[in-house]
Design a protein around this motif. Structure first.
Motif, PDB file in Angstrom:
ATOM      1  N   PRO A 209       0.828  -1.204   0.000  1.00 34.83           N
ATOM      2  CA  PRO A 209       0.000   0.000   0.000  1.00 34.83           C
ATOM      3  C   PRO A 209       0.863   1.256   0.000  1.00 34.83           C
ATOM      4  CG  PRO A 209       0.052  -0.958   2.198  1.00 34.83           C
ATOM      5  CD  PRO A 209       0.716  -1.949   1.279  1.00 34.83           C
ATOM      6  N   ASN A 210       0.325   2.326  -0.544  1.00 34.87           N
ATOM      7  CA  ASN A 210       1.031   3.604  -0.501  1.00 34.87           C
ATOM      8  C   ASN A 210       1.227   4.039   0.946  1.00 34.87           C
ATOM      9  OD1 ASN A 210       1.559   4.807  -3.245  1.00 34.87           O
ATOM     10  ND2 ASN A 210      -0.596   4.263  -3.489  1.00 34.87           N
ATOM     11  N   PRO A 211       2.448   4.429   1.334  1.00 34.64           N
ATOM     12  CA  PRO A 211       2.704   4.763   2.739  1.00 34.64           C
ATOM     13  C   PRO A 211       1.865   5.930   3.247  1.00 34.64           C
ATOM     14  CG  PRO A 211       4.588   5.365   1.358  1.00 34.64           C
ATOM     15  CD  PRO A 211       3.682   4.533   0.515  1.00 34.64           C
TER      16      PRO A 211
ATOM     17  N   GLU B   9      -3.061  -1.955  -9.627  1.00 32.45           N
ATOM     18  CA  GLU B   9      -3.088  -3.399  -9.349  1.00 32.45           C
ATOM     19  C   GLU B   9      -3.693  -3.729  -7.998  1.00 32.45           C
ATOM     20  OE1 GLU B   9       0.851  -4.576 -11.997  1.00 32.45           O
ATOM     21  OE2 GLU B   9       1.069  -3.484 -10.123  1.00 32.45           O
ATOM     22  N   GLY B  10      -4.268  -2.738  -7.325  1.00 29.89           N
ATOM     23  CA  GLY B  10      -5.144  -3.016  -6.195  1.00 29.89           C
ATOM     24  C   GLY B  10      -4.528  -3.092  -4.822  1.00 29.89           C
ATOM     25  N   ALA B  11      -3.251  -2.719  -4.652  1.00 28.46           N
ATOM     26  CA  ALA B  11      -2.615  -2.874  -3.346  1.00 28.46           C
ATOM     27  C   ALA B  11      -3.304  -2.052  -2.260  1.00 28.46           C
ATOM     28  CB  ALA B  11      -1.141  -2.489  -3.429  1.00 28.46           C
ATOM     29  N   ASP B  12      -3.701  -0.825  -2.584  1.00 28.46           N
ATOM     30  CA  ASP B  12      -4.364   0.015  -1.583  1.00 28.46           C
ATOM     31  C   ASP B  12      -5.732  -0.543  -1.217  1.00 28.46           C
ATOM     32  OD1 ASP B  12      -2.175   1.660  -1.611  1.00 28.46           O
ATOM     33  OD2 ASP B  12      -3.203   3.399  -2.457  1.00 28.46           O
ATOM     34  N   VAL B  13      -6.456  -1.046  -2.207  1.00 27.07           N
ATOM     35  CA  VAL B  13      -7.784  -1.617  -1.951  1.00 27.07           C
ATOM     36  C   VAL B  13      -7.664  -2.840  -1.049  1.00 27.07           C
ATOM     37  CG1 VAL B  13      -9.790  -2.709  -3.022  1.00 27.07           C
ATOM     38  CG2 VAL B  13      -8.755  -0.698  -4.087  1.00 27.07           C
ATOM     39  N   VAL B  14      -6.686  -3.686  -1.326  1.00 20.78           N
ATOM     40  CA  VAL B  14      -6.476  -4.876  -0.492  1.00 20.78           C
ATOM     41  C   VAL B  14      -6.127  -4.466   0.936  1.00 20.78           C
ATOM     42  CG1 VAL B  14      -4.928  -6.843  -0.105  1.00 20.78           C
ATOM     43  CG2 VAL B  14      -5.870  -6.411  -2.396  1.00 20.78           C
ATOM     44  N   TRP B  15      -5.258  -3.472   1.091  1.00 27.09           N
ATOM     45  CA  TRP B  15      -4.905  -3.013   2.438  1.00 27.09           C
ATOM     46  C   TRP B  15      -6.130  -2.466   3.162  1.00 27.09           C
ATOM     47  CZ3 TRP B  15      -5.110   1.645   5.066  1.00 27.09           C
ATOM     48  CH2 TRP B  15      -4.431   1.673   6.297  1.00 27.09           C
ATOM     49  N   LEU B  16      -6.930  -1.666   2.480  1.00 27.54           N
ATOM     50  CA  LEU B  16      -8.144  -1.117   3.101  1.00 27.54           C
ATOM     51  C   LEU B  16      -9.079  -2.237   3.544  1.00 27.54           C
ATOM     52  CD1 LEU B  16      -8.734   1.834   0.627  1.00 27.54           C
ATOM     53  CD2 LEU B  16      -8.422   2.081   3.107  1.00 27.54           C
TER      54      LEU B  16
ATOM     55  N   VAL C 122      -4.870   7.105   7.107  1.00 29.24           N
ATOM     56  CA  VAL C 122      -6.154   6.408   7.233  1.00 29.24           C
ATOM     57  C   VAL C 122      -6.227   5.504   8.461  1.00 29.24           C
ATOM     58  CG1 VAL C 122      -7.649   4.694   6.074  1.00 29.24           C
ATOM     59  CG2 VAL C 122      -6.652   6.584   4.777  1.00 29.24           C
ATOM     60  N   GLU C 123      -5.084   5.151   9.036  1.00 33.44           N
ATOM     61  CA  GLU C 123      -5.096   4.196  10.150  1.00 33.44           C
ATOM     62  C   GLU C 123      -5.989   4.657  11.299  1.00 33.44           C
ATOM     63  OE1 GLU C 123      -1.332   1.251  10.417  1.00 33.44           O
ATOM     64  OE2 GLU C 123      -0.886   3.333  10.963  1.00 33.44           O
TER      65      GLU C 123
ATOM     66  N   ALA D 289     -15.018  -1.651   3.443  1.00 32.79           N
ATOM     67  CA  ALA D 289     -15.641  -2.202   2.242  1.00 32.79           C
ATOM     68  C   ALA D 289     -15.131  -1.353   1.088  1.00 32.79           C
ATOM     69  CB  ALA D 289     -17.154  -2.140   2.337  1.00 32.79           C
ATOM     70  N   ALA D 290     -14.176  -1.875   0.342  1.00 28.93           N
ATOM     71  CA  ALA D 290     -13.393  -1.048  -0.575  1.00 28.93           C
ATOM     72  C   ALA D 290     -13.709  -1.349  -2.034  1.00 28.93           C
ATOM     73  CB  ALA D 290     -11.897  -1.255  -0.319  1.00 28.93           C
ATOM     74  N   THR D 291     -13.822  -0.278  -2.810  1.00 30.22           N
ATOM     75  CA  THR D 291     -14.021  -0.373  -4.249  1.00 30.22           C
ATOM     76  C   THR D 291     -12.847   0.289  -4.948  1.00 30.22           C
ATOM     77  OG1 THR D 291     -16.443  -0.332  -4.081  1.00 30.22           O
ATOM     78  CG2 THR D 291     -15.495   0.290  -6.193  1.00 30.22           C
ATOM     79  N   GLY D 292     -12.301  -0.379  -5.940  1.00 27.74           N
ATOM     80  CA  GLY D 292     -11.228   0.196  -6.741  1.00 27.74           C
ATOM     81  C   GLY D 292     -11.726   0.493  -8.139  1.00 27.74           C
TER      82      GLY D 292
END
Length: 216
Positions: free
Chosen positions: A34-36, A57-64, A42-43, A70-73
């Motif tokens: 995820p982007n640092p 490629e969805g790294a931020d969505v997966v982290w969220l 957001v934490e 409930a994340a949408t990319g």
């Protein structure tokens, strides 16, 4: 380069064809992490519905999703979205995420009523920056947050990086704030922090633009 040709090159930067080709070049374009700045900002927020604009490629969505959102990319590239869906499945969060192809430059609508809209390193053309920022803000429900992170012009000025090759696309926090009506938004963070990054095998100090705003 003529002015007309310059506009053509700029338009090509945002097309599905351009980004499908970019994402098809290799198994993974980005790190998968995820982007640092997302993690930092957001934490402390209460998880709800989140939208990642330009999700790649969805790294931020997966982290969220792993944090309870409930994340949408959304992304212009269908190839990127396929890779993002595979990443989510490998991470075991496929039931907590959704994916949608959205072309902001073609005025596609964003999913709305979000507790968080996050956009990292998406650089619209200057003449559409305010409009697109406002459209992303409109997807945030009252009480929710908009997080905008971008490449800061300092990196071009120091020669550290300019991933787009166009200094006019880089922006400071004030450009984001100018697009958000003060009566509608409370500014939580407007900062220009630095961090260490390795570019082409060399460690360098880069500067980010970070704006976190809460919709009133």
């Amino acid at each position: 380069m003529s002015h007309e040709h310059d506009h053509g090159d700029l338009a090509d930067m945002y097309t599905q064809e351009t980004w499908d080709a970019r994402y098809a070049e290799s198994d993974r374009v980005w790190s998968g992490n995820p982007n640092p700045r997302l993690v930092e900002q957001v934490e402390g927020l209460t998880p709800g519905r989140a939208l990642d604009v330009g999700c790649g490629e969805g790294a931020d969505v997966v982290w969220l999703a792993r944090q309870g959102w409930a994340a949408t990319g959304v992304d212009v590239s269908e190839v990127a979205l396929l890779k993002a869906a595979a990443h989510a499945e490998q991470a075991g969060v496929e039931d907590k995420v959704a994916w949608e192809r959205v072309d902001l430059m073609a005025d596609d609508e964003l999913p709305g009523d979000m507790d968080l809209v996050s956009v990292h390193f998406m650089h619209p053309p200057a003449d559409r920056f305010a409009e697109i920022t406002q459209r992303m803000g409109a997807a945030v429900r009252p009480g929710g947050h908009l997080l905008v992170v971008g490449h800061h012009p300092a990196d071009h000025e120091t020669g550290v990086r300019n991933p787009h090759g166009r200094p006019d696309l880089l922006f400071r926090p004030d450009r984001v704030l100018a697009a958000l009506p003060a009566e509608e938004w409370e500014v939580v963070v407007a900062d220009e922090p630095t961090r260490e990054q390795t570019i082409d095998g060399t460690p360098v100090t880069v500067t980010d633009t970070v704006v976190l705003a809460r919709r009133r």
